[in-house]
Every structure is written in C-alpha cells, then in structure tokens.
Design a protein around this motif. Sequence first.
Motif, short mmCIF file in Angstrom:
data_model
loop_
_atom_site.label_atom_id
_atom_site.label_comp_id
_atom_site.label_asym_id
_atom_site.label_seq_id
_atom_site.Cartn_x
_atom_site.Cartn_y
_atom_site.Cartn_z
N GLU A 19 17.84 -2.85 -43.21
CA GLU A 19 17.76 -3.47 -41.89
C GLU A 19 18.47 -2.63 -40.86
O GLU A 19 19.30 -1.79 -41.18
CB GLU A 19 18.42 -4.87 -41.93
CG GLU A 19 17.77 -5.86 -42.85
CD GLU A 19 16.43 -6.37 -42.36
OE1 GLU A 19 16.17 -6.27 -41.14
OE2 GLU A 19 15.66 -6.84 -43.18
N TRP A 20 18.15 -2.90 -39.60
CA TRP A 20 18.82 -2.28 -38.46
C TRP A 20 19.93 -3.24 -38.00
O TRP A 20 19.75 -4.44 -38.01
CB TRP A 20 17.85 -2.06 -37.32
CG TRP A 20 16.88 -0.95 -37.55
CD1 TRP A 20 15.63 -1.06 -38.07
CD2 TRP A 20 17.07 0.42 -37.28
NE1 TRP A 20 15.03 0.16 -38.13
CE2 TRP A 20 15.90 1.10 -37.65
CE3 TRP A 20 18.14 1.16 -36.76
CZ2 TRP A 20 15.76 2.47 -37.50
CZ3 TRP A 20 17.98 2.53 -36.61
CH2 TRP A 20 16.81 3.17 -36.98
N GLN A 40 26.80 11.57 -41.64
CA GLN A 40 27.10 10.83 -42.88
C GLN A 40 25.83 10.36 -43.60
O GLN A 40 25.91 9.75 -44.64
CB GLN A 40 27.98 9.62 -42.57
CG GLN A 40 29.37 9.98 -42.08
CD GLN A 40 30.16 8.74 -41.70
OE1 GLN A 40 30.19 7.77 -42.45
NE2 GLN A 40 30.79 8.77 -40.54
N GLY A 41 24.67 10.61 -42.99
CA GLY A 41 23.42 10.27 -43.65
C GLY A 41 22.79 8.95 -43.22
O GLY A 41 21.81 8.51 -43.82
N TYR A 42 23.32 8.32 -42.19
CA TYR A 42 22.74 7.06 -41.71
C TYR A 42 21.62 7.36 -40.72
O TYR A 42 21.67 8.35 -39.98
CB TYR A 42 23.79 6.20 -41.00
CG TYR A 42 24.89 5.71 -41.90
CD1 TYR A 42 24.66 4.66 -42.79
CD2 TYR A 42 26.16 6.28 -41.87
CE1 TYR A 42 25.66 4.19 -43.61
CE2 TYR A 42 27.18 5.82 -42.69
CZ TYR A 42 26.92 4.78 -43.56
OH TYR A 42 27.90 4.32 -44.38
N GLY A 43 20.63 6.47 -40.67
CA GLY A 43 19.59 6.55 -39.64
C GLY A 43 20.09 5.84 -38.40
O GLY A 43 20.60 4.72 -38.49
N CYS A 44 20.00 6.48 -37.25
CA CYS A 44 20.49 5.89 -36.00
C CYS A 44 19.40 5.89 -34.95
O CYS A 44 18.52 6.72 -34.95
CB CYS A 44 21.67 6.69 -35.47
SG CYS A 44 23.14 6.60 -36.47
N ILE A 73 21.97 1.13 -36.06
CA ILE A 73 22.11 1.88 -37.29
C ILE A 73 21.26 1.22 -38.37
O ILE A 73 21.17 0.00 -38.45
CB ILE A 73 23.58 1.99 -37.73
CG1 ILE A 73 23.72 2.88 -38.97
CG2 ILE A 73 24.17 0.62 -37.98
CD1 ILE A 73 25.16 3.21 -39.29
N HIS A 74 20.62 2.05 -39.19
CA HIS A 74 19.81 1.54 -40.29
C HIS A 74 20.65 1.58 -41.55
O HIS A 74 21.16 2.63 -41.94
CB HIS A 74 18.55 2.40 -40.48
CG HIS A 74 17.64 1.83 -41.50
ND1 HIS A 74 17.69 2.21 -42.81
CD2 HIS A 74 16.67 0.90 -41.41
CE1 HIS A 74 16.77 1.54 -43.49
NE2 HIS A 74 16.14 0.74 -42.64
N MET A 75 20.85 0.42 -42.16
CA MET A 75 21.64 0.32 -43.39
C MET A 75 20.73 -0.08 -44.55
O MET A 75 20.12 -1.16 -44.50
CB MET A 75 22.74 -0.73 -43.24
CG MET A 75 23.79 -0.38 -42.20
SD MET A 75 24.83 1.00 -42.68
CE MET A 75 25.78 0.27 -43.98
N PRO A 76 20.63 0.77 -45.58
CA PRO A 76 19.84 0.40 -46.75
C PRO A 76 20.47 -0.81 -47.45
O PRO A 76 21.68 -1.05 -47.32
CB PRO A 76 19.93 1.64 -47.65
CG PRO A 76 20.39 2.74 -46.76
CD PRO A 76 21.17 2.10 -45.66
N ALA A 102 21.10 -8.77 -38.51
CA ALA A 102 20.05 -7.75 -38.55
C ALA A 102 19.18 -7.84 -37.30
O ALA A 102 18.91 -8.91 -36.77
CB ALA A 102 19.19 -7.94 -39.80
N VAL A 103 18.74 -6.67 -36.84
CA VAL A 103 17.85 -6.55 -35.70
C VAL A 103 16.48 -6.17 -36.25
O VAL A 103 16.38 -5.30 -37.11
CB VAL A 103 18.35 -5.48 -34.71
CG1 VAL A 103 17.41 -5.32 -33.55
CG2 VAL A 103 19.75 -5.80 -34.24
#
Length: 175
Positions: A19-20, A40-44, A73-76, A102-103
């Motif tokens: 989720e974002w 750090q490898g996060y999707g932003c 930020i996208h968190m798996p 979550a967005v």
Amino acid sequence: MPMISTAAAQESTVATTGEWYLVQCKPRQDERAEENLIRQGYGCSRPTCRRERTLRGQMHYAEESLFPGYLFIHMPEGANWAPLRSTRGVARVVAFGGRPLAVGHELIMQLQSRASTHIIAKFNPGDKVTILDQGFAGIESIFMTMDGEERVILLINLMNRQQQISLPLASIANR
C-alpha cells in the motif's frame, strides 16, 4: 521531474503488493527525505508542479512539491517500518488512531498524472480569466493582482456593478 523519482522505484511498486502511505517530512526537507527513502529501496511519490517565478527581472520555472512537507511511500506487505523513523528528512508516517492509513493506488496515479501536466501560471493585471469553482464557476473576470502567494484579487461584473473578490489561485484559469 518524474513523479516517481526513479524507474527502479516505479518498477518495484508495480511488481510487489503493498500500500501507499503518507509521510510527513521535516520542514523544507521533502526532496531530501525522498532521496534517502529511495536510497533505502522504498518506492516514493512526491507530486510536483512547475511554478513561474520572477528572479532578477527574468521569468524562471521552479519545480515545487504539490504538497509541501509531505510525500507518499509504497510499503510492501510485512515491511519493517523501523527504518523510516531514522531516515533523514522524515518526521513521521501520518497515522490515525496509532495506525498508518493506506492511500489508494488510484489516487496516487491520478495525482501523478495531474501534477505532470499542471503549471501554475503567472497572470498579468488585466488578463481575462475564468473562475473554476467557489460558487462563481464559469464567470469570466479580470485578474487584478496577487493577494499573497496563493490568492488572487479579481474584478467581476456582478449585478451590473464591478466588484472585487479574492479567491485561491487554483480557482482560476486563463480564458
């Protein structure tokens, strides 16, 4: 400037589940937080817009955050949230009732597509503009001046009299 800062970050957000979430950044450190999170490898996603600025008498475009002080930020699923607390530029993850909210993925994609095409224009006194909302939608008016950084003063013809009104800058468009 791309809406998701790197192609690798974009691929990782599409390929994995998760989720974002909304992250609040430290004052004037949106870009720094984004760089460190991507490292750090996060999707932003930090939607930006181009804004016209006059600097030393010349017009320049500046890329600015659409939501200053925030980024997405996208968190798996099952990801560790602990590294976010010590990331430079990050103040906190926005949460309600102690739980990050979550967005929707669709909202992020809409923000990115809109922000990539949106330029906040500078108007000149006397320019004819159209009001987009605020109960005056569709009314044509004349731009008079800026009222601060995000508001404008317009001259409208209301009941056969010219009236001045103040509206948010985002509420008008060139005619």
